[in-house]
Every structure is written in structure tokens, then in C-alpha cells.
Design an enzyme around this catalytic site. Structure first.
Site, PDB file in Angstrom:
ATOM      1  N   SER A 155      25.387 -61.266   0.030  1.00 23.86           N
ATOM      2  CA  SER A 155      25.764 -60.748   1.342  1.00 23.86           C
ATOM      3  C   SER A 155      24.704 -61.168   2.373  1.00 23.86           C
ATOM      4  CB  SER A 155      25.939 -59.231   1.271  1.00 23.86           C
ATOM      5  OG  SER A 155      26.574 -58.744   2.442  1.00 23.86           O
ATOM      6  N   ASP A 279      37.813 -60.941   1.624  1.00 21.54           N
ATOM      7  CA  ASP A 279      36.630 -60.112   1.834  1.00 21.54           C
ATOM      8  C   ASP A 279      36.868 -59.216   3.049  1.00 21.54           C
ATOM      9  OD1 ASP A 279      34.061 -59.126   2.568  1.00 21.54           O
ATOM     10  OD2 ASP A 279      33.072 -60.884   1.711  1.00 21.54           O
ATOM     11  N   HIS A 308      34.312 -58.275  -1.324  1.00 21.48           N
ATOM     12  CA  HIS A 308      32.932 -58.498  -0.899  1.00 21.48           C
ATOM     13  C   HIS A 308      31.973 -58.211  -2.052  1.00 21.48           C
ATOM     14  CE1 HIS A 308      29.680 -59.053   1.891  1.00 21.48           C
ATOM     15  NE2 HIS A 308      29.114 -57.929   1.473  1.00 21.48           N
TER      16      HIS A 308
END
Length: 333
Positions: A155, A279, A308
Site C-alpha cells: 500500500s 481495489d 486492497h
């Protein structure tokens, strides 16, 4: 067993979601709901404290995992977490376990101001602090970095490692990178989080982020502390805290300088770029807008589903397998 400096040809199995985790949202929240127990590989773990070189006196607390059966000639694997994460985030532990089993030494960073690093930091991490990763590599014992480092980011940390690789180009200490669901367009991701449908994601991520930002040891003016308290979402936080605190005239200026989409053209080491089209946090459009065929060092690994930092597949976590295969393809046997 030297590490290859050539971009590999990589074949990955298609991602097939594990029931009942269907769709981007369920894939994204699976760990929070199922609370899986992290794997425990045969390794010795120890704490290292690494000074940063920007004159603040800030230091990163990291965990070094030393495999029971190390393989000579491999680079160090350096991990960077996402927003409100730490060295003990499940995605860090699961990926580290696989690489430790394959003989890699792994360093799990607590980014500036996060987790155990909080007590030794006046400042705080953001998506573009690639210099902190460079400093961490330089501060590690040379025995660990003699064969270079593979930077793996999840991320926000994924954006940081891609930016680091783009800035370094060829010939630096980073010999390969892998990113998982990186917000390569930070501004678009911030705007996406502010959507009504993402209200829960924003709340879950923002509340602990704000708490660590103003925790004891943080060096903030009264005005910035008040701005942290007032910020209702990441867009407001970046406009009133992140940008001014880091010397930017506006949030957009911060996004333009630090988003990895502006840096990937400079990558000259093998780079695995993982993203999912569904996502719910990181929009896929910036990935689709890049001509990856014109970037020969990058390997796009895009899936239709996966959420995600999810990719919970029938045979395990797909991105862990992808990173494993990527590194195996770089090893000279």
C-alpha cells in the site's frame, strides 16, 4: 549465487478468489474479520535501531529476521508497511515467512513515527519518504547489505519503494523492488477514500494515523496539532498538515512530487508491480494510464479481483506467491 540484474520473464498463475471472500471489499477486510494467525518460520528475530540522516535525530526501530538456514549470495529483503501499519501487520509477517523459508534475511521496518519507531521520532512518515528507506539501508550492518537489498512495499509502502527505485536508477543499493496495491496517484487515492462508500475505510485508517501523529515525542506546532484534530478525512489532513509540515505549497504539490506514477519511468532495476482492478481504496485508473510496455524493467501483475492488499486465493495469498516467484526468477542458480 549472485542476484541477476536483468528484468525477468515471469509467468504467474491467475488469481482465483477463495470462498467466501468474493469481491474487492471482502478481499480487503478478510484479515480483519478472520483474524488469521501469522505463520511462524524458523528464524531468530532481533531489534535494530537505525539512525536517519536528515538531522532530526529520528531513528527507526526495525526487526531483523535471520533464517535458520540462510542461503549465501541473496540480497536483504527490506519491508515497508502501509498507513497505520507496522512491522507486525499480517501482510508483513506472511510475506516475511515465505522469504525466510527460502533463506532470505528480512528487515521489517516501522516507518518514521509508526509502531515502535514512535518513541524515537519527532517527524512522521508519508508516501514519499523514500529517503528514509535509503538511510535505513545505509545504516544496516554491511554484512546484511553486501548483496544489495530488495525493497518490498505494501500500500503506502509500495508507493515509497517504487519512488525509491525510480530515483535511484541503476547502480544503487536496491537491486529489485516489489509493490502491492500502491497508491501511485496519491491525490486520486485520497479523493477516492473521501467517497461515501469508503467512509468505513477512511475511519479505520485515519483514526490511528492521527493518534500516532500527535503521540508523545512528535514535534508539532500548536497550529499543526489543531489541524490534525480538525481533519475529517485524508484530503483535509494532507491540505492542512502533510503539505505545510513538509514544505509544500499545497496538497497537490505534495501529490505531484511524491506519487510513484511520476517516478516509474526512472526505474532501472527489476520491479514487480501488483494491483487489483477492484481495489476499493486505490483506484486502478492510474495503472491503466501507464504504458508499461515502454518500461522494460517493470513487470505489471494486474488482477481483475483481489481487493486492497487482499488476494486471498484458493492456494494461499496470491501476492506472496507472486513475490516469491519474482525473486526466484532473479536468482542465478
Amino acid at each position: 549465487m549472485p542476484f541477476s540484474d536483468q528484468a525477468p520473464r515471469l509467468e504467474l498463475a491467475p488469481f482465483r478468489a477463495r470462498l467466501p471472500w468474493l469481491g474487492g471489499d471482502l478481499q480487503s477486510v478478510r484479515n480483519a474479520l478472520a483474524k488469521p494467525v501469522p505463520p511462524r518460520p524458523a528464524a531468530r528475530s532481533s531489534r535494530l535501531i537505525l539512525p536517519l540522516a536528515d538531522g532530526t535525530g529520528d531513528r527507526l526501530h526495525v526487526t531483523l529476521d535471520e533464517p535458520a538456514a540462510p542461503r549465501p549470495g541473496l540480497p536483504l529483503a527490506l519491508f515497508a508497511h502501509g498507513v497505520s501499519g507496522s512491522e507486525d501487520s499480517y501482510y508483513m509477517l506472511a510475506t516475511a515467512a515465505r522469504l525466510i523459508e527460502r533463506g532470505y534475511h528480512v528487515v521489517r521496518l516501522n516507518l518514521r513515527g509508526a509502531g515502535p519507531s514512535r518513541i524515537d521520532c519527532k517527524r512522521h512518515y508519508h508516501a514519499g519518504r523514500s529517503g528514509d528507506l535509503r538511510d535505513a539501508i545505509a545504516a544496516l550492518p554491511t554484512a546484511l547489505t553486501a548483496n544489495g537489498a530488495v525493497a518490498v512495499g505494501f500500500s503506502l509502502g509500495g508507493n515509497t519503494v517504487l519512488k525509491l527505485a525510480g530515483e535511484q536508477g541503476a547502480g544503487g543499493p536496491v537491486v529489485a523492488v516489489a509493490s502491492v496495491c500502491a497508491p501511485i496517484d496519491i491525490g486520486l487515492t485520497t479523493a477516492n477514500l473521501a467517497r461515501r462508500r469508503n467512509k468505513v475505510y477512511q475511519k479505520v485508517l485515519l483514526k490511528p494515523f492521527k493518534a500516532e501523529y500527535v503521540a508523545p515525542g512528535a514535534e508539532l506546532s500548536d497550529a499543526l496539532r489543531a489541524a490534525v484534530e480538525r481533519a475529517r478525512n485524508f484530503a483535509e489532513f494532507d491540505a492542512t498538515v502533510t503539505a505545510p509540515r513538509n514544505g509544500y505549497a499545497s496538497a497537490q504539490a505534495f501529490y505531484d512530487d511524491n506519487g510513484a506514477r511520476h517516478h516509474v519511468a526512472g526505474i532501472r532495476v527489476p520491479a514487480l508491480v501488483i494491483a487489483a482492478q477492484d481495489d476499493p481504496i486505490v483506484p486502478f485508473a492510474p495503472y491503466a494510464a501507464i504504458d508499461w510496455r515502454a518500461l522494460p524493467w517493470t513487470i505489471p501483475a494486474f488482477t481483475r479481483t483481489g481487493g486492497h492488499v487482499g488476494h486471498h486465493g484458493r492456494d494461499g495469498i496470491w501476492y506472496v506467491e507472486a513475490i516469491d516467484r519474482f525473486l526466484a526468477s532473479l536468482e542465478q542458480r
